[in-house]
Each structure stands twice: as C-alpha cells, then as structure tokens.
Motif scaffolding. Structure first.
Motif, PDB file in Angstrom:
ATOM      1  N   VAL A  15       5.430  36.960  14.916  1.00  0.00           N
ATOM      2  CA  VAL A  15       5.122  36.198  13.701  1.00  0.00           C
ATOM      3  C   VAL A  15       5.289  34.701  13.976  1.00  0.00           C
ATOM      4  O   VAL A  15       4.449  33.882  13.585  1.00  0.00           O
ATOM      5  N   ALA A  16       6.372  34.346  14.704  1.00  0.00           N
ATOM      6  CA  ALA A  16       6.569  32.936  15.073  1.00  0.00           C
ATOM      7  C   ALA A  16       5.415  32.471  15.963  1.00  0.00           C
ATOM      8  O   ALA A  16       4.908  31.353  15.819  1.00  0.00           O
ATOM      9  N   MET A  17       4.973  33.349  16.874  1.00  0.00           N
ATOM     10  CA  MET A  17       3.841  33.008  17.747  1.00  0.00           C
ATOM     11  C   MET A  17       2.579  32.754  16.914  1.00  0.00           C
ATOM     12  O   MET A  17       1.851  31.797  17.159  1.00  0.00           O
ATOM     13  N   ALA A  18       2.351  33.613  15.909  1.00  0.00           N
ATOM     14  CA  ALA A  18       1.188  33.434  15.044  1.00  0.00           C
ATOM     15  C   ALA A  18       1.269  32.095  14.315  1.00  0.00           C
ATOM     16  O   ALA A  18       0.268  31.390  14.172  1.00  0.00           O
ATOM     17  N   ALA A  19       2.482  31.720  13.884  1.00  0.00           N
ATOM     18  CA  ALA A  19       2.652  30.498  13.099  1.00  0.00           C
ATOM     19  C   ALA A  19       2.491  29.233  13.940  1.00  0.00           C
ATOM     20  O   ALA A  19       2.407  28.136  13.396  1.00  0.00           O
TER      21      ALA A  19
ATOM     22  N   GLN B 142       0.027  29.071  16.426  1.00  0.00           N
ATOM     23  CA  GLN B 142      -1.313  29.066  17.014  1.00  0.00           C
ATOM     24  C   GLN B 142      -2.126  27.912  16.442  1.00  0.00           C
ATOM     25  O   GLN B 142      -1.905  27.460  15.328  1.00  0.00           O
TER      26      GLN B 142
END
Lengths: 119, 252
Positions: free
Chosen positions: A76-80, A82
C-alpha cells in the motif's frame, strides 16, 4: 529468538539481491536479474533443512512470519508513492500501449496455465 | 507547522506506519460497510494509495506520490524497493518446493513470452501512432514491458528524452492497471492457484503491478507471481536493445 528469523530473512534478501546485481553486471545490464527470486529460493531452502524445518509457530519463524504479514501494508505504501499522475497524464499513445500490453498478457494467462497443468 | 514537519521528517518511518495503518482502517471499513465484502480490503487500500499518489503528484509536481510531501517522506522508505523486496522474500516463507516445480517449463517460458508479447504490442501501438524510427518504436515497446525496461532500452538506443518519458508513462500505466484490474479479472482468467500465479507473474512482469495485483487478489499467491516476475525486467533489458531492436529494424 525472533531476531534470528529477521536476520535470516535479511541475509537471504541481501544475498539474493547481490547475486542478482552480479548477474546483471555480468550481462552488461544496469538491472537486477532475478535477485528476489534467488533470495526466495534461498529462504525456502534454509527454512526446510532436512530434520530442522522452521515453522511459523517457532520463535525464530515468527520473525519471518511478521514481515510476511507486513507485506500488504508495504505494498500500500508502494502504491502511494507511485508516479500515478505521470501515468494518467502521459498521453494517449502511452496509455494505449500500457493498456493493450496488460490485456494481451491477461488473455494469455489461461492459455499458458492449461499447458502447464497438462500431464 | 515547520516544527511538525521537521519532527515528522526525523521520525519518517513511524509516520509512515501510522499513515498506512490509517489507510488500512479506512479501506477495511469501506470493504465491509460500503462494498459489503464484494471487494477485498487490501484491493481498496491499494486503490486508495494510488488515488492519493495521483492527487499528490498533481499537487506537488513530484515523481514520488505522497512521499513528495516532507511530512510523508517516510512513505518513500516504507514503500521503497528495500522494504518491498524484504517483504516479498518473506512471503516465500511457507511456500512448498513442489508447487514451484509444478509450473515447471511453462512457468519459466512465460517470462520470455511475456517480454516478447509486450514489446510486440507496444511496437504495434507506436507504429499505429505514426512513429517510423525503429529505435523509437523499440523504446515504446520496451515501455510496454516495464517502466524500467523502457528508459534502459531507450538510453542505449539513443532516442530523445520525449520518447523515453513516453515509454516510462506506458510502463506506469501498465503497473497501475495491473494493480487495479487483477482482482477484477482474477476469476475469469483462472488466477487461483500457484501455477497460474507463476504464469501470470511471468507474462505481466511489472513487479510492482504483479505483487500489488496479487496482494489484492489472494496474498497466498504473491510468492509465486513474484518468483517469475523478478526475472522479467532483467530479460527485457537484455533483449530490448539487442535482439528485439534488430528484429524490429529488419522487419521495417
């Protein structure tokens, strides 16, 4: 001790990524080739040593299990972080190329899976 | 305010834990009460993360989503490659060797098939949009592979920075779409077992897309998809500027 599991996990990840970097450099690339895959195989091998299998319920295993459960929050942190804005505003050609590449790959998943499952 | 930003900056990772925890709470609440369990909480959490990243990118003009706000710089660490790889490797804990072997040759072949497929689709789109230079067409095809293969291929073929940014955009569109669309199509394409997850990882290739998409579909499948997709970008960087470029140049 849980720290032993965390240390084992970190050591496997580091070793795998390093091998991936070396492999990339040997091929003249600026990319990591299969580092995560090597690290995963290493972890699977070391936690399944004959006679001393490491289970998630052991103290050492819980150190690995914890990070396995932290996986979704990290994604989720990775998605945030991008660059979604660039993806959305990259122009029609980029959008069409990206979308069609995804659709083509989705379409091939059942085809290749059925090949693999054929005895 | 300045003091708060500085305080958050020195405690970045802790702020990130709280921030992601808050997203998860909201996402699981939405999943239970608004979607009534039809959409998984982690799928909503990832979609919320992407939405916030879009909004942050439009607001700050930066490349790193919400991590470009000094207050949320810790998200850049928690969502960065180091923690991502660490957690992906951890998901392999409990994977059985037999399941990996079951996909066998087809699992391994899915990677080159996926790379060539993406290049072919991307190159065809570039042609349809009127590009004629084989190096530029190859670069767009590389972007359709992943957003790393695009710039690596483009740089070694010496194309303009405009084409390189287009190829990165194509790769980003792919990554985002894979994250969002995988849980929606998973059942239709039979993505519910280790073998199809390995095939899917090899065909898609984009590690962030694959791991995000599988997390939102069924976390148990993550290690299988990650196992194959980890070879994709490397193979794409290897084949793109060499073999695939030569093929595209000779065909045109």
């Amino acid at each position: 001790m849980p720290i032993l599991g965390v240390a084992l996990l970190a050591a496997c990840t580091l070793a795998g990524l390093f091998v991936g970097d070396l492999l990339g450099a040997a091929l003249g690339l600026e990319a990591n080739v299969g580092g995560v895959g090597v690290a995963m195989l290493l972890l699977i091998a070391l936690t399944n040593l004959p006679g001393r299998r490491l289970g998630p319920e052991t103290p050492t295993g819980s150190g690995v299990q914890f990070w396995s459960m932290m996986y979704i929050p990290i994604i989720v942190a990775m998605a945030a972080r991008q660059n979604v804005f660039a993806a959305v505003s990259g122009g029609v050609m980029a959008a069409v190329a990206g979308v069609l590449a995804v659709l083509a790959a989705f379409a091939l998943v059942p085809v290749l899976s059925s090949w693999a499952q054929r005895p | 305010m300045e003091q708060i930003v500085e305080f958050a900056g020195t405690n970045g990772l802790l702020v990130a834990f709280v921030f992601v925890g808050a997203i998860m709470v909201v996402a699981y609440w939405l999943s239970r009460h608004v979607a009534r369990g039809t959409v998984h909480g982690s799928a909503i959490a990832i979609a919320l993360g992407l939405l916030l990243a879009f909004w942050a990118g439009a607001d700050t003009g930066g490349k790193n989503g919400v991590a470009d706000y000094p207050l949320l710089a810790g998200i850049g660490v928690l969502g960065g490659n180091m923690f991502r790889d660490f957690a992906i490797v951890a998901t392999a804990f409990g994977v059985r060797m037999e399941d990996l072997r079951k996909a066998g040759l087809v699992g391994a072949l899915s990677v080159p098939i996926g790379v060539i497929l993406s290049f072919a689709v991307g190159a065809a789109v570039a042609l349809a949009f009127g590009l004629t230079d084989p190096a530029e067409i190859t670069t767009i095809g590389a972007g359709a592979a992943t957003y790393i293969v695009g710039p690596v291929t483009g740089a070694s073929l010496g194309v303009s920075s405009r084409i390189i940014s287009l190829s990165i955009a194509a790769g980003l569109v792919k990554a985002v779409l894979v994250m969002v669309a995988t849980p929606l199509v998973a059942r239709r394409i039979g993505l519910d077992n280790p073998v199809s997850a390995m095939v899917y990882g090899g065909l898609m290739g984009t590690t962030s897309g694959v791991t995000g998409g599988l997390a939102a579909t069924d976390p148990k499948l993550v290690p299988y998809g990650a196992m194959t997709s980890t070879f994709y970008t490397g193979l794409g960087c290897l084949l793109g500027p060499s073999l695939i470029y030569l093929v595209i140049r000779s065909v045109l």
